[in-house]
Structures are given as structure tokens and as C-alpha cells.
Design a protein around this motif. Sequence first.
Motif, PDB file in Angstrom:
ATOM      1  N   UNK A 193      -6.637  -2.246   0.741  1.00  0.00           N
ATOM      2  CA  UNK A 193      -6.780  -0.819   0.488  1.00  0.00           C
ATOM      3  C   UNK A 193      -6.483  -0.438  -0.959  1.00  0.00           C
ATOM      4  N   UNK A 194      -6.031  -1.390  -1.759  1.00  0.00           N
ATOM      5  CA  UNK A 194      -5.692  -1.128  -3.154  1.00  0.00           C
ATOM      6  C   UNK A 194      -6.754  -1.731  -4.071  1.00  0.00           C
ATOM      7  N   UNK A 195      -6.987  -1.052  -5.171  1.00  0.00           N
ATOM      8  CA  UNK A 195      -7.875  -1.611  -6.192  1.00  0.00           C
ATOM      9  C   UNK A 195      -7.171  -2.801  -6.836  1.00  0.00           C
ATOM     10  N   UNK A 196      -7.942  -3.748  -7.322  1.00  0.00           N
ATOM     11  CA  UNK A 196      -7.366  -4.934  -7.958  1.00  0.00           C
ATOM     12  C   UNK A 196      -6.427  -4.555  -9.103  1.00  0.00           C
ATOM     13  N   UNK A 197      -6.726  -3.485  -9.796  1.00  0.00           N
ATOM     14  CA  UNK A 197      -5.884  -3.040 -10.907  1.00  0.00           C
ATOM     15  C   UNK A 197      -4.524  -2.521 -10.448  1.00  0.00           C
ATOM     16  N   UNK A 198      -4.382  -2.192  -9.164  1.00  0.00           N
ATOM     17  CA  UNK A 198      -3.128  -1.676  -8.618  1.00  0.00           C
ATOM     18  C   UNK A 198      -2.250  -2.760  -7.999  1.00  0.00           C
ATOM     19  N   UNK A 199      -2.771  -3.955  -7.857  1.00  0.00           N
ATOM     20  CA  UNK A 199      -2.062  -5.012  -7.128  1.00  0.00           C
ATOM     21  C   UNK A 199      -0.756  -5.399  -7.810  1.00  0.00           C
ATOM     22  N   UNK A 200      -0.768  -5.620  -9.117  1.00  0.00           N
ATOM     23  CA  UNK A 200       0.451  -6.043  -9.818  1.00  0.00           C
ATOM     24  C   UNK A 200       1.566  -5.021  -9.656  1.00  0.00           C
ATOM     25  N   UNK A 201       1.235  -3.758  -9.795  1.00  0.00           N
ATOM     26  CA  UNK A 201       2.227  -2.697  -9.618  1.00  0.00           C
ATOM     27  C   UNK A 201       2.729  -2.649  -8.180  1.00  0.00           C
ATOM     28  N   UNK A 202       1.820  -2.815  -7.223  1.00  0.00           N
ATOM     29  CA  UNK A 202       2.204  -2.785  -5.807  1.00  0.00           C
ATOM     30  C   UNK A 202       3.106  -3.970  -5.458  1.00  0.00           C
ATOM     31  N   UNK A 203       2.832  -5.125  -6.028  1.00  0.00           N
ATOM     32  CA  UNK A 203       3.703  -6.290  -5.804  1.00  0.00           C
ATOM     33  C   UNK A 203       5.083  -6.018  -6.405  1.00  0.00           C
ATOM     34  N   UNK A 204       5.116  -5.390  -7.572  1.00  0.00           N
ATOM     35  CA  UNK A 204       6.398  -5.036  -8.191  1.00  0.00           C
ATOM     36  C   UNK A 204       7.215  -4.098  -7.321  1.00  0.00           C
ATOM     37  N   UNK A 205       6.556  -3.098  -6.761  1.00  0.00           N
ATOM     38  CA  UNK A 205       7.233  -2.164  -5.853  1.00  0.00           C
ATOM     39  C   UNK A 205       7.708  -2.896  -4.602  1.00  0.00           C
ATOM     40  N   UNK A 206       6.855  -3.760  -4.057  1.00  0.00           N
ATOM     41  CA  UNK A 206       7.203  -4.539  -2.874  1.00  0.00           C
ATOM     42  C   UNK A 206       8.435  -5.393  -3.175  1.00  0.00           C
ATOM     43  N   UNK A 207       8.447  -6.029  -4.352  1.00  0.00           N
ATOM     44  CA  UNK A 207       9.571  -6.887  -4.739  1.00  0.00           C
ATOM     45  C   UNK A 207      10.866  -6.080  -4.857  1.00  0.00           C
ATOM     46  N   UNK A 208      10.779  -4.885  -5.439  1.00  0.00           N
ATOM     47  CA  UNK A 208      11.968  -4.037  -5.563  1.00  0.00           C
ATOM     48  C   UNK A 208      12.533  -3.689  -4.190  1.00  0.00           C
ATOM     49  N   UNK A 209      11.664  -3.226  -3.296  1.00  0.00           N
ATOM     50  CA  UNK A 209      12.101  -2.921  -1.936  1.00  0.00           C
ATOM     51  C   UNK A 209      12.665  -4.166  -1.250  1.00  0.00           C
ATOM     52  N   UNK A 210      12.048  -5.307  -1.508  1.00  0.00           N
ATOM     53  CA  UNK A 210      12.530  -6.544  -0.888  1.00  0.00           C
ATOM     54  C   UNK A 210      13.930  -6.892  -1.396  1.00  0.00           C
ATOM     55  N   UNK A 211      14.193  -6.701  -2.696  1.00  0.00           N
ATOM     56  CA  UNK A 211      15.532  -6.969  -3.227  1.00  0.00           C
ATOM     57  C   UNK A 211      16.553  -5.998  -2.642  1.00  0.00           C
ATOM     58  N   UNK A 212      16.144  -4.763  -2.387  1.00  0.00           N
ATOM     59  CA  UNK A 212      17.055  -3.805  -1.752  1.00  0.00           C
ATOM     60  C   UNK A 212      17.439  -4.299  -0.362  1.00  0.00           C
ATOM     61  N   UNK A 213      16.446  -4.698   0.425  1.00  0.00           N
ATOM     62  CA  UNK A 213      16.783  -5.159   1.777  1.00  0.00           C
ATOM     63  C   UNK A 213      17.492  -6.502   1.754  1.00  0.00           C
ATOM     64  N   UNK A 214      17.197  -7.344   0.773  1.00  0.00           N
ATOM     65  CA  UNK A 214      17.927  -8.603   0.633  1.00  0.00           C
ATOM     66  C   UNK A 214      19.385  -8.320   0.305  1.00  0.00           C
ATOM     67  N   UNK A 215      19.613  -7.359  -0.593  1.00  0.00           N
ATOM     68  CA  UNK A 215      20.993  -6.976  -0.918  1.00  0.00           C
ATOM     69  C   UNK A 215      21.739  -6.454   0.296  1.00  0.00           C
ATOM     70  N   UNK A 216      21.090  -5.624   1.092  1.00  0.00           N
ATOM     71  CA  UNK A 216      21.716  -5.110   2.318  1.00  0.00           C
ATOM     72  C   UNK A 216      22.049  -6.253   3.279  1.00  0.00           C
ATOM     73  N   UNK A 217      21.131  -7.198   3.426  1.00  0.00           N
ATOM     74  CA  UNK A 217      21.381  -8.338   4.318  1.00  0.00           C
ATOM     75  C   UNK A 217      22.521  -9.205   3.788  1.00  0.00           C
ATOM     76  N   UNK A 218      22.570  -9.405   2.482  1.00  0.00           N
ATOM     77  CA  UNK A 218      23.663 -10.200   1.896  1.00  0.00           C
ATOM     78  C   UNK A 218      25.009  -9.502   2.060  1.00  0.00           C
TER      79      UNK A 218
END
Length: 159
Positions: free
Chosen positions: A113-138
Motif C-alpha cells: 500500500x506504500x509507494x516505493x519512495x515511502x518504504x525507507x521511512x516506513x521501515x524506520x518508523x517500524x524499527x522505532x516502534x519495534x525498539x519501543x516494544x523491545x524496551x518494554x519487553x526487556x
Amino acid sequence: MFKLARLFNLLSVIALSLFCGAFLFIALVVVKFWQAVEPDVFLNWMSDHFFRFPVLMLPLNLVALVLTIAAFGTGWKSSSRFNLGLSAICIFICTLTFPIYFAGANAEFLNRQLALSQIASAIGTWALWHWIRTGLALIALILASFALFQQSPSLEDVS
């Protein structure tokens, strides 16, 4: 009841350890791979391999959540109740990140659903959210581990 509480606390620490290990692997290996490849390669990889994530992560998450709540429920009269309660809250909030963010974000990737030009930014956002949940789990793991080593029987269990 003290032995049951310690058993649930130990099982909670084991489940949280496995869950955190999987999260760290995703953050340090998988996300780095995603960031290194071209957007179309990333989307193809998601289509071919992402189905494995929920098959592994959802059971790990649910087992860690249930065991941590069970540890708190059976150990609420012990000296470790504060740490177990905070641990349960952290893993619960971590669990909530899936319906709040990851379900939709993952669907956007899988459905392209994202344009190819939006993928890098979306992965960055995904990674940030993932680090938040990783921190909560840790944090949940650390608190459950502290609880395991500070647990002492309540007065009811001694008498």
C-alpha cells in the motif's frame, strides 16, 4: 502457594527471555537487512517470508504475557509483587503495540500500500516502534528476574 508462585515466576522469566531474544534478533538482524535492501526487494521478502513472524511471535508473546500475569497472581502476597506487577504491565503494554501499530503497518507492507519512495521511512518508523516494544519487553524481563531473586514466602506460607 510460594512454590507455585516461584514456578510461575521462573517460567515467566524463561518465556520473557525467549521473547526478548526474538525481538533483539528482529531489531539487530532482520530490520538491518530490510534497511540494506532496495524497497522492491524488501516488499518481495515480506511477501515471501513475513508469514513466519506471527507464527512465532504471537505464541511467544501470549505465553510470556499469561505466565507473567500468573506469576503476579500467585505471588501477589510475596515481597516481589511490585516487580511482578510492573513486569505484567510492561508486557501487557508491549502486547498492545501489535493492534495499535504493527497490525496496520505490517498489512501496509504485505499489501504493498506504500509507494516505493515511502518504504525507507516506513521501515524506520517500524524499527522505532519495534525498539519501543523491545524496551518494554526487556524491562518486563528485568523486573520479573528481580522478582525471582527477591521472592520470599509470605507469612501464610511460613506458618
